[in-house]
Design a protein around this motif. Sequence first.
Motif, PDB file in Angstrom:
ATOM      1  N   UNK A 201       2.115  -8.643 -17.888  1.00 27.54           N
ATOM      2  CA  UNK A 201       1.790  -9.707 -18.834  1.00 27.54           C
ATOM      3  C   UNK A 201       0.618 -10.541 -18.327  1.00 27.54           C
ATOM      4  N   UNK A 202      -0.272  -9.872 -17.611  1.00 26.91           N
ATOM      5  CA  UNK A 202      -1.454 -10.548 -17.085  1.00 26.91           C
ATOM      6  C   UNK A 202      -2.694 -10.007 -17.786  1.00 26.91           C
ATOM      7  N   UNK A 203      -3.848 -10.571 -17.430  1.00 32.58           N
ATOM      8  CA  UNK A 203      -5.126 -10.133 -17.991  1.00 32.58           C
ATOM      9  C   UNK A 203      -5.840  -9.156 -17.055  1.00 32.58           C
ATOM     10  N   UNK A 204      -5.125  -8.633 -16.045  1.00 36.50           N
ATOM     11  CA  UNK A 204      -5.704  -7.664 -15.112  1.00 36.50           C
ATOM     12  C   UNK A 204      -5.017  -6.315 -15.271  1.00 36.50           C
ATOM     13  N   UNK A 205      -5.764  -5.248 -15.100  1.00 41.96           N
ATOM     14  CA  UNK A 205      -5.201  -3.906 -15.162  1.00 41.96           C
ATOM     15  C   UNK A 205      -4.651  -3.504 -13.795  1.00 41.96           C
ATOM     16  N   UNK A 206      -3.626  -2.675 -13.831  1.00 37.33           N
ATOM     17  CA  UNK A 206      -3.114  -2.042 -12.612  1.00 37.33           C
ATOM     18  C   UNK A 206      -3.621  -0.609 -12.623  1.00 37.33           C
ATOM     19  N   UNK A 207      -4.454  -0.266 -11.628  1.00 30.31           N
ATOM     20  CA  UNK A 207      -5.159   1.014 -11.651  1.00 30.31           C
ATOM     21  C   UNK A 207      -4.406   2.140 -10.964  1.00 30.31           C
ATOM     22  N   UNK A 208      -3.291   1.866 -10.340  1.00 30.96           N
ATOM     23  CA  UNK A 208      -2.515   2.891  -9.666  1.00 30.96           C
ATOM     24  C   UNK A 208      -1.551   2.283  -8.670  1.00 30.96           C
ATOM     25  N   UNK A 209      -0.883   3.144  -7.918  1.00 32.79           N
ATOM     26  CA  UNK A 209       0.052   2.658  -6.907  1.00 32.79           C
ATOM     27  C   UNK A 209       0.198   3.697  -5.805  1.00 32.79           C
ATOM     28  N   UNK A 210       0.602   3.222  -4.645  1.00 35.05           N
ATOM     29  CA  UNK A 210       0.844   4.088  -3.496  1.00 35.05           C
ATOM     30  C   UNK A 210       2.306   4.003  -3.083  1.00 35.05           C
ATOM     31  N   UNK A 211       2.846   5.132  -2.675  1.00 34.84           N
ATOM     32  CA  UNK A 211       4.242   5.230  -2.252  1.00 34.84           C
ATOM     33  C   UNK A 211       4.270   5.667  -0.791  1.00 34.84           C
ATOM     34  N   UNK A 212       5.096   5.001   0.004  1.00 40.58           N
ATOM     35  CA  UNK A 212       5.251   5.379   1.410  1.00 40.58           C
ATOM     36  C   UNK A 212       6.720   5.341   1.790  1.00 40.58           C
ATOM     37  N   UNK A 213       7.115   6.299   2.611  1.00 40.10           N
ATOM     38  CA  UNK A 213       8.434   6.241   3.246  1.00 40.10           C
ATOM     39  C   UNK A 213       8.179   5.927   4.711  1.00 40.10           C
ATOM     40  N   UNK A 214       8.630   4.759   5.144  1.00 38.23           N
ATOM     41  CA  UNK A 214       8.264   4.232   6.453  1.00 38.23           C
ATOM     42  C   UNK A 214       9.454   4.137   7.394  1.00 38.23           C
ATOM     43  N   UNK A 215       9.145   4.230   8.680  1.00 34.25           N
ATOM     44  CA  UNK A 215      10.145   4.103   9.736  1.00 34.25           C
ATOM     45  C   UNK A 215       9.724   2.991  10.685  1.00 34.25           C
ATOM     46  N   UNK A 216      10.643   2.088  10.977  1.00 36.57           N
ATOM     47  CA  UNK A 216      10.408   1.008  11.930  1.00 36.57           C
ATOM     48  C   UNK A 216      11.380   1.190  13.087  1.00 36.57           C
ATOM     49  N   UNK A 280       2.943  -0.077  -3.182  1.00 37.70           N
ATOM     50  CA  UNK A 280       1.853  -1.044  -3.292  1.00 37.70           C
ATOM     51  C   UNK A 280       1.143  -0.816  -4.620  1.00 37.70           C
ATOM     52  N   UNK A 281       1.111  -1.834  -5.475  1.00 36.34           N
ATOM     53  CA  UNK A 281       0.436  -1.770  -6.762  1.00 36.34           C
ATOM     54  C   UNK A 281      -1.008  -2.225  -6.593  1.00 36.34           C
ATOM     55  N   UNK A 282      -1.930  -1.425  -7.099  1.00 37.78           N
ATOM     56  CA  UNK A 282      -3.353  -1.728  -6.982  1.00 37.78           C
ATOM     57  C   UNK A 282      -3.804  -2.513  -8.206  1.00 37.78           C
ATOM     58  N   UNK A 283      -4.070  -3.799  -8.025  1.00 37.19           N
ATOM     59  CA  UNK A 283      -4.441  -4.695  -9.115  1.00 37.19           C
ATOM     60  C   UNK A 283      -5.955  -4.837  -9.134  1.00 37.19           C
ATOM     61  N   UNK A 284      -6.569  -4.591 -10.301  1.00 27.94           N
ATOM     62  CA  UNK A 284      -8.019  -4.692 -10.428  1.00 27.94           C
ATOM     63  C   UNK A 284      -8.476  -6.146 -10.370  1.00 27.94           C
TER      64      UNK A 284
END
Length: 391
Positions: A201-216, A280-284
């Motif tokens: 509901x914003x005036x910016x586009x979301x151009x893609x996203x990255x997925x990671x499975x991480x270990x700490x 992580x969502x990539x916001x333009x």
Amino acid sequence: MPSKCEFHLNSPNGVYYSGQCVSGTIVLKTESEKDIRSIRIRFLGESKVRWEERESYRSNGKTRHRTVYFRANEVYIDNTTMARGAGKMPRGTYTFSFNIILPMACPTSCEGKYGHTRYALWLIVDRPLRFDNEFSKPLTVLRTVDLNLNPAYKVPVQAEEMRSLGCWPCSSGKITYILRVPFGAYAPGQTLRYSLLIQNQSMADISGYEVEFNEVVTFTAHTPRHKTRRTDNTLAQQSHEDKCLRLSNREFQGELVLPSLPPDTEGGGIIQVRHSLDFELEVDGCHTNKNISIPIFIGTVPIRESLMNMPVAGPSEPVDNRFMDILPSAPLLPPNKDNSDKPPSYADFKPPSFEEAVRSSSPFKDPDANEHSQVIGFRPLYPVYPNADQS
């Protein structure tokens, strides 16, 4: 010529579960007569943590520097058996038998940058006035973590975030995003399916996203004072260019296949392992990217229902521009005919394979080990279950 040593185990791949018996023979071949004090068979299982840091301190009005060594150690089993006494040992071939019961509380083998949990079998030839001959064989020990015994792991897990873009008086709206997975725990080799819902509901586009499975992995030192260090490793990742335009809603579904990896740590200990699914969502535009995460518990026995073939949309396939109102539900367990509290039968489970975990880029080097016999960069084997889609 130096002596040679061969280890013959009752488990050909050197993998054992806590509570099992480690048995077999050790064959020592000598090329010359040796004068010995003793020959011992030792089985040692321990966690060890160590790293060093440079610190500044003031002394006599001057700033000085020193190296501080942080360390900790936990021993789970230390079994030594006398195989041969003092005397002359003629050239030849000698065979020694061993039989060791692993404690039920042994934690799973784990290798990291600042420490490890390792189990090893040793043959030690104690020689007077000379360096000892030490031969070692590292093993993998697994503590059974049956995910079927915790009902909380069988329910869907959801994380939700809402973020505003910009700030008053230049606010450009809000983004709400929801991440869902059908189960809270998995075993290595399984397919982890996810659903990402975005309400932009914003005036910016979301151009893609990255997925990671991480270990700490967190390492805790007790000496000279309490301190922790951690390492972050990405074990699987994906990048998607699917867009969610301004003032629109989208849903994306996808999946990750989990590699061979150690289970999450239960209880205390100086080495703790945790896993998570991170987006992580990539916001333009002039906006920071947005993040969302769900903790995923890793065990050694998968949830029975999670092995069922449940169809979903293909990776990143968009669905209608609306949110699903109901979370996906985990299938119910088959009825227990004898009305007991026992876990369901695993007779129809396909047996797992055992695969090496990802090698650390900077493997831990034990400072107390014999430099002539220590093993650096050993990779434990973890159970990897076949995907239902591939069965």
